[in-house]
Design a protein around this motif. Structure first.
Motif, PDB file in Angstrom:
ATOM      1  N   GLY A 104     -14.479 -30.884 -12.395  1.00  0.00           N
ATOM      2  CA  GLY A 104     -13.028 -30.852 -12.348  1.00  0.00           C
ATOM      3  C   GLY A 104     -12.454 -29.751 -11.485  1.00  0.00           C
ATOM      4  N   ASN A 105     -13.332 -28.860 -10.989  1.00  0.00           N
ATOM      5  CA  ASN A 105     -12.847 -27.708 -10.229  1.00  0.00           C
ATOM      6  C   ASN A 105     -13.778 -27.392  -9.048  1.00  0.00           C
ATOM      7  OD1 ASN A 105     -10.616 -26.436 -12.211  1.00  0.00           O
ATOM      8  ND2 ASN A 105     -12.374 -27.117 -13.426  1.00  0.00           N
ATOM      9  N   LYS A 106     -14.154 -28.421  -8.311  1.00  0.00           N
ATOM     10  CA  LYS A 106     -15.121 -28.245  -7.235  1.00  0.00           C
ATOM     11  C   LYS A 106     -14.644 -27.265  -6.173  1.00  0.00           C
ATOM     12  CE  LYS A 106     -17.410 -32.731  -7.706  1.00  0.00           C
ATOM     13  NZ  LYS A 106     -17.751 -34.019  -7.028  1.00  0.00           N
ATOM     14  N   ALA A 107     -13.390 -27.367  -5.789  1.00  0.00           N
ATOM     15  CA  ALA A 107     -12.879 -26.492  -4.735  1.00  0.00           C
ATOM     16  C   ALA A 107     -12.893 -25.033  -5.182  1.00  0.00           C
ATOM     17  CB  ALA A 107     -11.459 -26.909  -4.345  1.00  0.00           C
ATOM     18  N   GLY A 108     -12.506 -24.786  -6.425  1.00  0.00           N
ATOM     19  CA  GLY A 108     -12.481 -23.427  -6.935  1.00  0.00           C
ATOM     20  C   GLY A 108     -13.864 -22.824  -7.057  1.00  0.00           C
ATOM     21  N   VAL A 109     -14.827 -23.608  -7.557  1.00  0.00           N
ATOM     22  CA  VAL A 109     -16.203 -23.114  -7.690  1.00  0.00           C
ATOM     23  C   VAL A 109     -16.803 -22.862  -6.310  1.00  0.00           C
ATOM     24  CG1 VAL A 109     -18.534 -23.673  -8.467  1.00  0.00           C
ATOM     25  CG2 VAL A 109     -16.574 -24.209  -9.930  1.00  0.00           C
ATOM     26  N   ARG A 110     -16.541 -23.758  -5.376  1.00  0.00           N
ATOM     27  CA  ARG A 110     -17.054 -23.563  -4.017  1.00  0.00           C
ATOM     28  C   ARG A 110     -16.477 -22.287  -3.409  1.00  0.00           C
ATOM     29  NH1 ARG A 110     -19.043 -27.017   0.408  1.00  0.00           N
ATOM     30  NH2 ARG A 110     -18.934 -28.842  -0.959  1.00  0.00           N
ATOM     31  N   ALA A 111     -15.193 -22.058  -3.612  1.00  0.00           N
ATOM     32  CA  ALA A 111     -14.553 -20.855  -3.080  1.00  0.00           C
ATOM     33  C   ALA A 111     -15.160 -19.596  -3.694  1.00  0.00           C
ATOM     34  CB  ALA A 111     -13.051 -20.900  -3.338  1.00  0.00           C
ATOM     35  N   ASP A 112     -15.460 -19.658  -4.991  1.00  0.00           N
ATOM     36  CA  ASP A 112     -16.092 -18.513  -5.647  1.00  0.00           C
ATOM     37  C   ASP A 112     -17.502 -18.281  -5.114  1.00  0.00           C
ATOM     38  OD1 ASP A 112     -13.911 -17.872  -7.186  1.00  0.00           O
ATOM     39  OD2 ASP A 112     -14.583 -18.999  -8.940  1.00  0.00           O
ATOM     40  N   LEU A 113     -18.242 -19.353  -4.864  1.00  0.00           N
ATOM     41  CA  LEU A 113     -19.582 -19.215  -4.293  1.00  0.00           C
ATOM     42  C   LEU A 113     -19.521 -18.537  -2.924  1.00  0.00           C
ATOM     43  CD1 LEU A 113     -21.120 -22.699  -5.203  1.00  0.00           C
ATOM     44  CD2 LEU A 113     -21.811 -20.488  -6.155  1.00  0.00           C
ATOM     45  N   VAL A 114     -18.556 -18.927  -2.126  1.00  0.00           N
ATOM     46  CA  VAL A 114     -18.393 -18.315  -0.803  1.00  0.00           C
ATOM     47  C   VAL A 114     -18.057 -16.836  -0.944  1.00  0.00           C
ATOM     48  CG1 VAL A 114     -16.967 -18.276   1.277  1.00  0.00           C
ATOM     49  CG2 VAL A 114     -17.714 -20.474   0.320  1.00  0.00           C
ATOM     50  N   ARG A 115     -17.135 -16.530  -1.840  1.00  0.00           N
ATOM     51  CA  ARG A 115     -16.717 -15.133  -2.027  1.00  0.00           C
ATOM     52  C   ARG A 115     -17.879 -14.278  -2.524  1.00  0.00           C
ATOM     53  NH1 ARG A 115     -14.565 -12.730  -6.487  1.00  0.00           N
ATOM     54  NH2 ARG A 115     -14.285 -14.761  -7.505  1.00  0.00           N
ATOM     55  N   TRP A 116     -18.639 -14.812  -3.452  1.00  0.00           N
ATOM     56  CA  TRP A 116     -19.780 -14.050  -3.975  1.00  0.00           C
ATOM     57  C   TRP A 116     -20.869 -13.904  -2.920  1.00  0.00           C
ATOM     58  CZ3 TRP A 116     -21.478 -12.848  -9.342  1.00  0.00           C
ATOM     59  CH2 TRP A 116     -20.380 -12.677 -10.199  1.00  0.00           C
ATOM     60  N   ALA A 117     -21.051 -14.923  -2.079  1.00  0.00           N
ATOM     61  CA  ALA A 117     -22.054 -14.832  -1.012  1.00  0.00           C
ATOM     62  C   ALA A 117     -21.707 -13.710  -0.043  1.00  0.00           C
ATOM     63  CB  ALA A 117     -22.157 -16.163  -0.274  1.00  0.00           C
ATOM     64  N   LYS A 118     -20.439 -13.475   0.144  1.00  0.00           N
ATOM     65  CA  LYS A 118     -20.004 -12.425   1.067  1.00  0.00           C
ATOM     66  C   LYS A 118     -20.149 -11.031   0.460  1.00  0.00           C
ATOM     67  CE  LYS A 118     -16.519 -15.226   3.498  1.00  0.00           C
ATOM     68  NZ  LYS A 118     -15.068 -15.365   3.778  1.00  0.00           N
ATOM     69  N   ASN A 119     -19.966 -10.925  -0.862  1.00  0.00           N
ATOM     70  CA  ASN A 119     -19.835  -9.604  -1.470  1.00  0.00           C
ATOM     71  C   ASN A 119     -20.824  -9.253  -2.577  1.00  0.00           C
ATOM     72  OD1 ASN A 119     -17.344  -9.046   0.032  1.00  0.00           O
ATOM     73  ND2 ASN A 119     -16.387 -10.551  -1.308  1.00  0.00           N
ATOM     74  N   LYS A 120     -21.458 -10.253  -3.195  1.00  0.00           N
ATOM     75  CA  LYS A 120     -22.230  -9.957  -4.398  1.00  0.00           C
ATOM     76  C   LYS A 120     -23.644 -10.532  -4.373  1.00  0.00           C
ATOM     77  CE  LYS A 120     -18.200  -9.456  -7.377  1.00  0.00           C
ATOM     78  NZ  LYS A 120     -17.601  -9.742  -8.708  1.00  0.00           N
ATOM     79  N   ASP A 121     -24.152 -10.827  -3.201  1.00  0.00           N
ATOM     80  CA  ASP A 121     -25.516 -11.355  -3.080  1.00  0.00           C
ATOM     81  C   ASP A 121     -26.535 -10.279  -3.452  1.00  0.00           C
ATOM     82  OD1 ASP A 121     -27.782 -12.909  -2.193  1.00  0.00           O
ATOM     83  OD2 ASP A 121     -27.748 -11.650  -0.386  1.00  0.00           O
ATOM     84  N   LEU A 122     -27.546 -10.678  -4.241  1.00  0.00           N
ATOM     85  CA  LEU A 122     -28.586  -9.746  -4.665  1.00  0.00           C
ATOM     86  C   LEU A 122     -29.802  -9.746  -3.754  1.00  0.00           C
ATOM     87  CD1 LEU A 122     -28.586 -10.413  -8.531  1.00  0.00           C
ATOM     88  CD2 LEU A 122     -27.373  -8.621  -7.268  1.00  0.00           C
ATOM     89  N   LEU A 123     -29.978 -10.796  -2.954  1.00  0.00           N
ATOM     90  CA  LEU A 123     -31.173 -10.893  -2.116  1.00  0.00           C
ATOM     91  C   LEU A 123     -31.144  -9.909  -0.949  1.00  0.00           C
ATOM     92  CD1 LEU A 123     -31.866 -14.738  -1.872  1.00  0.00           C
ATOM     93  CD2 LEU A 123     -33.162 -13.029  -3.137  1.00  0.00           C
ATOM     94  N   GLY A 124     -29.962  -9.607  -0.464  1.00  0.00           N
ATOM     95  CA  GLY A 124     -29.848  -8.629   0.615  1.00  0.00           C
ATOM     96  C   GLY A 124     -29.790  -9.199   2.012  1.00  0.00           C
ATOM     97  N   TYR A 125     -29.633 -10.525   2.143  1.00  0.00           N
ATOM     98  CA  TYR A 125     -29.568 -11.139   3.467  1.00  0.00           C
ATOM     99  C   TYR A 125     -28.136 -11.366   3.942  1.00  0.00           C
ATOM    100  CZ  TYR A 125     -34.477 -12.196   2.566  1.00  0.00           C
ATOM    101  OH  TYR A 125     -35.811 -12.092   2.277  1.00  0.00           O
ATOM    102  N   SER A 126     -27.175 -11.256   3.048  1.00  0.00           N
ATOM    103  CA  SER A 126     -25.799 -11.577   3.397  1.00  0.00           C
ATOM    104  C   SER A 126     -25.254 -10.607   4.443  1.00  0.00           C
ATOM    105  CB  SER A 126     -24.915 -11.532   2.149  1.00  0.00           C
ATOM    106  OG  SER A 126     -23.566 -11.758   2.487  1.00  0.00           O
ATOM    107  N   ASP A 127     -24.538 -11.174   5.425  1.00  0.00           N
ATOM    108  CA  ASP A 127     -23.906 -10.330   6.447  1.00  0.00           C
ATOM    109  C   ASP A 127     -22.408 -10.188   6.206  1.00  0.00           C
ATOM    110  OD1 ASP A 127     -22.957 -12.838   7.069  1.00  0.00           O
ATOM    111  OD2 ASP A 127     -23.902 -12.947   9.049  1.00  0.00           O
ATOM    112  N   GLY A 128     -21.945 -10.691   5.056  1.00  0.00           N
ATOM    113  CA  GLY A 128     -20.535 -10.570   4.718  1.00  0.00           C
ATOM    114  C   GLY A 128     -19.643 -11.588   5.380  1.00  0.00           C
ATOM    115  N   LYS A 129     -20.231 -12.501   6.146  1.00  0.00           N
ATOM    116  CA  LYS A 129     -19.450 -13.516   6.848  1.00  0.00           C
ATOM    117  C   LYS A 129     -19.467 -14.829   6.066  1.00  0.00           C
ATOM    118  CE  LYS A 129     -20.525 -11.529  11.386  1.00  0.00           C
ATOM    119  NZ  LYS A 129     -21.121 -11.785  12.729  1.00  0.00           N
TER     120      LYS A 129
END
Length: 204
Positions: A104-129
């Motif tokens: 029921g909230n695909k757009a919101g969850v996708r947006a959160d995944l993108v935001r977390w990928a930019k700022n809260k990734d634990l693996l250490g490969y994220s470039d913030g983009k």
């Protein structure tokens, strides 16, 4: 990791370990490395629910996300009658709630995944983009394929009767939930991390 499993009964210590060593969870769920990869701890579904972990992986134009529920190490999976224990049944209900929220909230969850990928990734490969794979498929693009998968880890193999292990392997509540003991992760650790260099980011 083996010593931790042998000496703890709950799931909090396991969650903390995986937060410090996210590659264990990533490689347990994603045997083939993706073009883009992220691990998040305590990923929220809006303000209603929280997954213990979310693992995002991308390959061949497809994004997939694994939502993970951790149950206690000493949990039993099934009753003598062969049905899920109350604890496992409750976890299944919780995962169902995640899935319904996502539907029921695909757009919101996708947006959160993108935001977390930019700022809260634990693996250490994220470039913030904005996360993008080699096929130029951006996670933020609503037309990009995003496959959701659900996993529960609970109990130990040596403490689970053989009948229950067989039942777990074929158990399908019709909700696309994979249930595994913590020994699934331990097998990975034994196989992949035989030397200290394997724990470094460059060789993970």
């Amino acid at each position: 990791f083996e010593a931790l499993l042998d000496n703890t009964k709950g799931e909090r210590e396991i969650s903390a370990f995986l937060g410090d060593h996210p590659h264990v969870l990533y490689w347990t769920l994603c045997r083939g490395a993706g073009h883009s990869r992220f691990v998040f701890r305590e990923f929220p579904f809006g303000s209603s629910y929280v997954a213990d972990f979310a693992v995002v992986n991308s390959y061949s134009g497809v994004w997939e996300v694994f939502f993970v529920e951790l149950e206690p190490v000493d949990s039993k999976l099934f009753t003598k009658a062969g049905v899920p224990t109350n604890r496992v049944a409750g976890a299944i209900k919780q995962i169902d709630d995640w899935r319904m929220y996502l539907e029921g909230n695909k757009a919101g969850v996708r947006a959160d995944l993108v935001r977390w990928a930019k700022n809260k990734d634990l693996l250490g490969y994220s470039d913030g983009k904005d996360p993008c794979n080699y096929s130029n498929n951006r996670l933020s693009d609503p037309t990009t394929v995003l496959i959701d998968r659900y996993w529960m880890f609970a109990g130990r193999r040596n403490l689970t009767p053989s009948d229950d292990l067989a039942r777990k392997a074929t158990f399908s509540p019709g909700r696309h939930i994979e249930i595994a003991t913590y020994d699934r992760m331990l097998d990975l650790v034994r196989m992949r991390y035989k030397n200290k260099e394997s724990w470094t980011k460059g060789n993970s």
